[in-house]
Design a protein around this motif. Structure first.
Motif, PDB file in Angstrom:
ATOM      1  N   GLU A 126       0.823  -1.217   0.000  1.00 44.32           N
ATOM      2  CA  GLU A 126       0.000   0.000   0.000  1.00 44.32           C
ATOM      3  C   GLU A 126       0.849   1.255   0.000  1.00 44.32           C
ATOM      4  O   GLU A 126       0.508   2.261  -0.613  1.00 44.32           O
ATOM      5  CB  GLU A 126      -0.936  -0.014   1.210  1.00 44.32           C
ATOM      6  CG  GLU A 126      -1.967  -1.109   1.062  1.00 44.32           C
ATOM      7  CD  GLU A 126      -3.176  -0.903   1.958  1.00 44.32           C
ATOM      8  OE1 GLU A 126      -3.163   0.053   2.760  1.00 44.32           O
ATOM      9  OE2 GLU A 126      -4.112  -1.698   1.827  1.00 44.32           O
ATOM     10  N   HIS A 163      -3.534   3.418  -1.116  1.00 47.76           N
ATOM     11  CA  HIS A 163      -4.436   2.819  -0.138  1.00 47.76           C
ATOM     12  C   HIS A 163      -5.380   1.823  -0.820  1.00 47.76           C
ATOM     13  O   HIS A 163      -5.962   2.112  -1.855  1.00 47.76           O
ATOM     14  CB  HIS A 163      -5.244   3.919   0.548  1.00 47.76           C
ATOM     15  CG  HIS A 163      -6.150   3.391   1.617  1.00 47.76           C
ATOM     16  ND1 HIS A 163      -5.658   2.816   2.773  1.00 47.76           N
ATOM     17  CD2 HIS A 163      -7.492   3.324   1.691  1.00 47.76           C
ATOM     18  CE1 HIS A 163      -6.677   2.431   3.507  1.00 47.76           C
ATOM     19  NE2 HIS A 163      -7.812   2.733   2.880  1.00 47.76           N
ATOM     20  N   GLY A 164      -5.486   0.641  -0.240  1.00 45.22           N
ATOM     21  CA  GLY A 164      -6.392  -0.363  -0.799  1.00 45.22           C
ATOM     22  C   GLY A 164      -5.781  -1.205  -1.885  1.00 45.22           C
ATOM     23  O   GLY A 164      -6.404  -2.156  -2.365  1.00 45.22           O
ATOM     24  N   GLY A 197      -5.432  -5.018  -1.132  1.00 49.15           N
ATOM     25  CA  GLY A 197      -6.681  -5.756  -1.215  1.00 49.15           C
ATOM     26  C   GLY A 197      -7.087  -6.020  -2.653  1.00 49.15           C
ATOM     27  O   GLY A 197      -7.463  -7.141  -3.027  1.00 49.15           O
ATOM     28  N   ARG A 198      -6.967  -4.980  -3.512  1.00 44.54           N
ATOM     29  CA  ARG A 198      -7.347  -5.142  -4.915  1.00 44.54           C
ATOM     30  C   ARG A 198      -6.470  -6.163  -5.612  1.00 44.54           C
ATOM     31  O   ARG A 198      -6.948  -6.974  -6.404  1.00 44.54           O
ATOM     32  CB  ARG A 198      -7.257  -3.790  -5.637  1.00 44.54           C
ATOM     33  CG  ARG A 198      -8.425  -2.863  -5.318  1.00 44.54           C
ATOM     34  CD  ARG A 198      -8.525  -1.729  -6.319  1.00 44.54           C
ATOM     35  NE  ARG A 198      -7.361  -0.860  -6.292  1.00 44.54           N
ATOM     36  CZ  ARG A 198      -7.190   0.134  -5.409  1.00 44.54           C
ATOM     37  NH1 ARG A 198      -8.109   0.373  -4.491  1.00 44.54           N
ATOM     38  NH2 ARG A 198      -6.116   0.880  -5.444  1.00 44.54           N
TER      39      ARG A 198
END
Lengths: 333, 246
Positions: free
Chosen positions: B228, B233-234, B237-238
């Motif tokens: 990240e 940010h994120g 997860g993606r």
């Protein structure tokens, strides 16, 4: 001494021998009409050697160390006044006064260096501060009784070896040449020493030098002290030659300019730069004066300064590494 | 060998390095990575003495060296290279290295001989030419050689591989490994992950002035916080979702 070491000093020894042999050519030069007489030749040569010595001093801090001083008059003047005042007011022998003059010049260098370098002044800021110091000295010397004030200090004419005053003009020529020769050799020694390598490293890049363990403040202080001491000897010799100093001679901007112009024109940060530059500047200046005088029938004051200016512009435009750089480039091909 | 305790550096309101603690074990190659502006180079300037920290301590072999000047640290045995190479342009390659060698060898002949030996270690040849004529890869090697010539126990390498092409990187990696094998501890800032993966035993990750992860290169690369920090940010997860769908 290994052969490699000797090879490094050989050109210097040859140059010193050639200069020492110069008086042999005087009768020829005079009869060729280049000089009005032997005295004219010696006066010019002695002046060139004194300027060379002052410039050699500047070249240690300015050329090798990259600390451009505009105020070497502070050191030249201290040497000149010390030599004069010690003799006239304290009755010190001329030969004994000379090392004291040198030490006092070095001390002034150390103090100015300490103040400027501790304040981390570099480049044009350092140049301006040294210029200011020289001006302060000039004004003080003009106003204090010990230096003779505005009237200056006259060293009585007493010819004799003990007084460092010689009847034969060649004697003073050899004295001045002796000092120039010592500094030529000293500069080569410096180039080949740890101190010299660190000094050049400081000039090239202070941060990189510090990362390699170079104490830049100490190196710069040593350099300015040595530089000032050498230029102070030039001042002391000036006093002995002309037997008179006042504030505008000793601490005047003229000597600061000569001391920095000669190495820049000759080849900055090189052993021979100051000598070549002083010969070129003063030689051409005198030649211009003589030519103008014979052309117009009267002297044109300041024409030598015009020549200095022209020479400086030409050198900066076409030979940024000085005349010695030109010689090397020409010889290399 | 090197211990950094809660080091902090503020420039006005900006906290460039915030409460960073890390250790570099003797004989290791330790990496320091992180996105641009993370504070890596600032941390180096603090450790190498070019700037003094606002808070925290630096210990070298158990001795507190916080706030010491770079020249004193070089004498102790800490050398650094610069991200933006700083050759002494007017000097030859050998003379450049000799400036460093003079620290331990006061005499010219010894210093020159040592400089020549160091040049060989980093693969520099044609030592008589001016340093200004070197290629980027040559200048990086020169940085390395000068630092090594001071006889360090710890070297801080600031992006010695940046700006090099893949074949040049391949050539210089064994040189760095050989330096460590000769007994010199290395802390390196590096963006070239191929080099970090192959050289470093341990990696610290800085982002926004804080230490966000530490571990072996493989552990760190798999750490979601690190992903990240680099990709936004994120992103972790993606990426995982993408991997699951793919």
């Amino acid at each position: 001494m290994s052969s490699g070491t000797f090879a490094a000093y050989r050109p210097i020894l040859i140059a010193i021998a050639a200069l020492a042999a110069l008086p042999l050519a005087v009768p020829m030069l005079v009869s060729a009409g280049l000089f009005a007489g032997a005295n004219t030749f010696y006066n010019l040569m002695i002046f060139i050697l004194i300027i060379t010595l002052a410039a050699q001093g500047w070249n240690i801090a300015g050329g090798y160390g990259g600390q451009f001083s505009f105020g070497h008059a502070a050191f030249f003047g201290t040497g000149a006044y010390a030599q004069a005042v010690l003799q006239t007011r304290y009755g010190v022998n001329a030969w004994a006064a000379l090392p004291v003059a040198m030490a006092l010049g070095g001390l002034v260098g150390a103090v100015i260096g300490l103040l400027a370098f501790r304040a981390r002044l570099r480049g044009s800021y350092f140049a301006l501060v040294t210029l200011a110091f020289a001006e302060v000295f000039r004004i003080l010397a003009n106003a204090t009784p010990i230096t003779g004030g505005a009237a200056g200090t006259l060293v009585p004419l007493r010819i004799g070896f003990g007084q460092m005053q010689f009847e034969a003009p060649a004697a003073f020529f050899y004295l001045a040449l002796g000092f120039v020769a010592v500094v030529l050799l000293l500069n080569r020694l410096l180039e080949r020493s740890r101190f010299g390598a660190w000094l050049v490293a400081v000039r090239e890049n202070e941060d990189a030098a510090r990362a390699l363990g170079v104490d830049t403040l100490t190196v710069k202080l040593k350099a300015i002290t040595l530089s000032a001491a050498v230029t102070a000897v030039a001042g002391a010799l000036y006093t002995q030659k002309f037997l008179y100093v006042d504030a505008n001679i000793a601490y005047g901007a003229w000597i600061s300019v000569e001391a920095l112009l000669a190495p820049i024109v000759g080849g900055i940060g090189t052993v021979f730069g100051p000598l070549i530059g002083a010969v070129a500047l003063i030689g051409l200046g005198e030649a211009a004066k003589t030519l103008i005088h014979s052309a117009f029938g009267s002297a044109v004051p300041g024409v030598d300064l015009v020549v200095y200016g022209l020479l400086l512009i030409v050198v900066i435009a076409f030979a940024p590494r000085g005349l010695i750089g030109l010689l090397r480039a020409g010889g290399g091909r | 060998m090197l211990e950094v305790h809660s080091l902090t550096k503020r420039f006005g309101g900006l906290v460039a390095v915030s409460d960073v603690s890390l250790t570099v074990p003797e004989g290791s190659i330790t990496g320091l990575i992180g996105p641009n502006g993370a504070g890596k180079t600032t941390l180096f300037t603090l450790v190498s003495g070019f700037q003094t920290p606002s808070a925290g301590r630096v210990l070298f072999c158990g001795e507190d060296i916080t706030g010491r000047t770079p020249e004193r640290l070089a004498v102790l045995g800490i050398a650094r290279t610069f991200q933006i190479v700083q050759p002494f342009a007017g000097l030859s390659v050998l003379e450049n290295i000799a400036v460093g060698a003079y620290l331990r060898f006061p005499h010219r002949a010894d210093a020159m001989a040592h400089a020549g030996a160091v040049a060989e270690r980093v693969g520099l040849t044609d030592l008589g030419r001016p340093a200004a004529s070197l290629t980027v890869a040559g200048r990086k090697r020169l940085e390395l050689a000068r630092a090594l010539a001071t006889g360090p126990r710890l070297v801080l390498l600031d992006e010695v591989l940046a700006g090099l092409n893949p074949s040049e990187i391949r050539d210089i990696i064994p040189v760095i490994r050989a330096i460590r094998d000769a007994g010199v501890t290395i802390l390196m800032i590096e963006h070239v992950m191929q080099a970090v993966m192959s050289l470093c035993e341990h990696v610290h990750v800085l982002a926004n002035g804080r230490l966000i992860a530490a571990g072996t290169p493989a552990e760190v690369v798999g750490n979601p916080a690190v992903v990240e920090a680099y990709l936004g940010h994120g992103a972790a997860g993606r990426l995982q979702k993408g991997a699951a769908h793919g």
